[in-house]
Design a protein around this motif. Sequence first.
Motif, PDB file in Angstrom:
ATOM      1  N   LYS A 104       0.689  -1.171   0.052  1.00  0.00           N
ATOM      2  CA  LYS A 104       0.051  -0.081   0.003  1.00  0.00           C
ATOM      3  C   LYS A 104       0.968   1.084   0.109  1.00  0.00           C
ATOM      4  CE  LYS A 104      -3.779   0.422   2.109  1.00  0.00           C
ATOM      5  NZ  LYS A 104      -5.003   0.475   3.350  1.00  0.00           N
ATOM      6  N   PRO A 138       2.052   4.670   1.043  1.00  0.00           N
ATOM      7  CA  PRO A 138       1.533   5.366   2.150  1.00  0.00           C
ATOM      8  C   PRO A 138       1.082   6.888   1.651  1.00  0.00           C
ATOM      9  CG  PRO A 138       4.234   5.307   1.734  1.00  0.00           C
ATOM     10  CD  PRO A 138       3.423   4.354   0.868  1.00  0.00           C
ATOM     11  N   GLN A 139       1.501   7.247   0.482  1.00  0.00           N
ATOM     12  CA  GLN A 139       0.797   8.650   0.281  1.00  0.00           C
ATOM     13  C   GLN A 139      -0.606   8.496  -0.206  1.00  0.00           C
ATOM     14  OE1 GLN A 139       3.924  10.293  -2.192  1.00  0.00           O
ATOM     15  NE2 GLN A 139       5.174  11.063  -0.638  1.00  0.00           N
ATOM     16  N   THR A 140      -0.752   7.596  -1.339  1.00  0.00           N
ATOM     17  CA  THR A 140      -2.115   7.741  -2.009  1.00  0.00           C
ATOM     18  C   THR A 140      -2.843   6.615  -1.516  1.00  0.00           C
ATOM     19  OG1 THR A 140      -1.282   5.978  -3.750  1.00  0.00           O
ATOM     20  CG2 THR A 140      -0.972   8.270  -4.223  1.00  0.00           C
ATOM     21  N   ARG A 141      -2.448   5.739  -0.496  1.00  0.00           N
ATOM     22  CA  ARG A 141      -3.376   4.643   0.245  1.00  0.00           C
ATOM     23  C   ARG A 141      -3.676   3.561  -0.920  1.00  0.00           C
ATOM     24  NH1 ARG A 141      -0.892   5.866   4.495  1.00  0.00           N
ATOM     25  NH2 ARG A 141      -1.845   7.170   5.840  1.00  0.00           N
ATOM     26  N   GLU A 200       4.870   7.602   5.838  1.00  0.00           N
ATOM     27  CA  GLU A 200       4.796   6.641   6.662  1.00  0.00           C
ATOM     28  C   GLU A 200       5.248   6.741   8.222  1.00  0.00           C
ATOM     29  OE1 GLU A 200       7.079   1.993   7.097  1.00  0.00           O
ATOM     30  OE2 GLU A 200       7.313   3.273   5.321  1.00  0.00           O
TER      31      GLU A 200
END
Length: 89
Positions: A11, A13-16, A57
């Motif tokens: 996943k 961490p910025q866009t999920r 993160e």
Amino acid sequence: MARLVTDTFVKDPQTRLMVHLRAGEEPAPEYAALVKNPAAWEDGKLPTATGSSPKGEDDGDDGDKPAAKRAARKPARGRSAADEGSSGD
């Protein structure tokens, strides 16, 4: 950089959003840091970190946050009414 031996999903961490990392690829360092399973890597070892953690993160330690502690101690409103079988009026 190490190569992956299996297809892996991580996943971002910025866009999920889920990112598909294909076997035989050398993923970008920010994605490589997210693959924690040593069996996914060609040499069986996790790649070394090249600095700080990827942007966005955190350390994953959500257990010490006050809101989480309050939620664990305090039951939701209306539970006593549900236990009694009445509408609470």
